[in-house]
Enzyme design. Structure first.
Site, PDB file in Angstrom:
ATOM      1  N   THR A 274      41.766  42.490  27.273  1.00  0.00           N
ATOM      2  CA  THR A 274      42.237  42.708  28.639  1.00  0.00           C
ATOM      3  C   THR A 274      41.142  43.385  29.454  1.00  0.00           C
ATOM      4  O   THR A 274      39.999  43.488  29.006  1.00  0.00           O
ATOM      5  CB  THR A 274      43.549  43.521  28.630  1.00  0.00           C
ATOM      6  OG1 THR A 274      44.082  43.578  29.959  1.00  0.00           O
ATOM      7  CG2 THR A 274      43.343  44.926  28.092  1.00  0.00           C
TER       8      THR A 274
ATOM      9  N   SER B  97      49.361  49.156  27.720  1.00  0.00           N
ATOM     10  CA  SER B  97      49.638  47.799  27.250  1.00  0.00           C
ATOM     11  C   SER B  97      50.974  47.691  26.531  1.00  0.00           C
ATOM     12  O   SER B  97      51.317  48.523  25.679  1.00  0.00           O
ATOM     13  CB  SER B  97      48.520  47.332  26.312  1.00  0.00           C
ATOM     14  OG  SER B  97      48.828  46.057  25.776  1.00  0.00           O
TER      15      SER B  97
ATOM     16  N   LYS C 296      37.175  40.594  29.751  1.00  0.00           N
ATOM     17  CA  LYS C 296      37.469  39.173  29.550  1.00  0.00           C
ATOM     18  C   LYS C 296      36.249  38.266  29.735  1.00  0.00           C
ATOM     19  O   LYS C 296      36.186  37.187  29.135  1.00  0.00           O
ATOM     20  CB  LYS C 296      38.602  38.727  30.489  1.00  0.00           C
ATOM     21  CG  LYS C 296      39.948  39.307  30.112  1.00  0.00           C
ATOM     22  CD  LYS C 296      41.060  38.745  30.983  1.00  0.00           C
ATOM     23  CE  LYS C 296      42.406  39.305  30.567  1.00  0.00           C
ATOM     24  NZ  LYS C 296      43.526  38.694  31.311  1.00  0.00           N
TER      25      LYS C 296
ATOM     26  N   GLY D 295      43.543  38.068  44.309  1.00  0.00           N
ATOM     27  CA  GLY D 295      42.805  38.562  43.156  1.00  0.00           C
ATOM     28  C   GLY D 295      41.717  37.595  42.727  1.00  0.00           C
ATOM     29  O   GLY D 295      41.876  36.376  42.855  1.00  0.00           O
TER      30      GLY D 295
END
Length: 289
Positions: free
Chosen positions: A67, A19, A71, A133
């Site tokens: 993340t 991240s 979520k 996605g």
């Protein structure tokens, strides 16, 4: 909510070492002279409920970003959902109210649209987005694009999941689904006149991320004048974006969305807007060294 020196925020996920969020938030805190911190905290699916319960009791905790893969799993663990998070069905930001109550927000849609604002401000005869996605980020992107009048072709490994997502997020509209394999094969489709149209092609999947296989995509599916957008941030220069640039398409990288959504979250955590504009140039330079 008024915060005090010593407050900290975090990003949670599994994995989380890749991240860039800590670097972004710490840069802004440093520029503002704020005595606060932002950390990366690895949290597994099994530990998610315990993490939330523990942070509720921490008066110094200003909240967290969420993340993959949490979520959606985190939603029942907060007390209130912001309208955007509720409609998207995913949370990427959690903020305490000072009384032990937690609110879940979703800043992904706003972050995704930020680099497209000048384009969206124009009038178009037609807007179409091909989105690859069906995960949490894709949900926010689909919702944001639908709100801006885009017709969406949603592509995933499971077309039935893609159809269910479209029906849930924007029922009654004429959107379409396709398997990912559809875009991997060349097509001889002849596109009509795209004058006055806004076309996007978006990789909202982890494909192309470090440790993941690349997105298998044939650019014969891309209308002339399209904008190619890849939300992957590690690496920033994915094979998908490299191929798009080589073919002359305008492209947007994942840092644009990451910085945009982080800016919204930062203000919720620390009670002040982050320094942007000229600082964005230095921030991007720092993140890509």
């Amino acid at each position: 909510m008024t915060l005090h020196a010593g407050d900290y925020a975090e990003v949670i996920g599994d994995p989380i070492s890749q991240s860039k969020s800590p670097s972004i938030h710490r840069y802004w805190l440093q520029q503002l002279g704020r005595v606060a911190d932002y950390k990366a905290c690895p949290v597994s699916a099994d530990d998610l409920a315990d993490y939330i319960a523990e942070r509720r009791q921490d008066a110094d905790w200003a909240g967290c970003n969420v993340t993959m893969p949490h979520k959606q799993a985190v939603m029942p663990l907060v007390d209130t959902l912001d309208g955007q998070a509720e409609s998207i069905g995913a949370v990427n930001t959690i903020v305490p109210d000072g009384d032990g109550n937690l609110t879940g927000f979703n800043t992904d849609g706003a972050g995704f649209l930020e680099p497209l604002r000048a384009d969206i401000a124009q009038r178009h005869l037609f807007r179409m987005a091909r989105v690859m996605g069906t995960g949490g980020a894709a949900r926010a992107i689909v919702r944001a694009l639908a709100d801006e009048g885009f017709t969406i072709v949603l592509s995933g490994r499971d077309p039935e999941k893609a159809r269910a997502l479209l029906d849930e997020l924007d029922p009654g509209r004429e959107h379409h689904v396709a398997p990912l394999s559809h875009f991997a094969q060349p097509t001889d489709f002849e596109f009509d006149d795209r004058e006055g149209c806004l076309d996007l092609v978006v990789n909202a999947s982890p494909l192309g991320m470090q440790g993941q296989p690349p997105l298998d995509f044939d650019f014969s599916h891309v209308p002339p004048g399209s904008i190619i957008y890849d939300i992957v941030t590690t690496p920033m220069e994915t094979p998908f974006l490299q191929a798009a640039r080589a073919k002359g398409f305008r492209n947007i990288d994942g840092l644009s969305m990451l910085i945009g959504q982080a800016a919204v979250a930062f203000e919720k955590f620390f009670g002040i807007a982050p320094p942007r504009e000229e600082n964005d140039v230095e921030l991007r330079r720092m993140l890509t060294r």
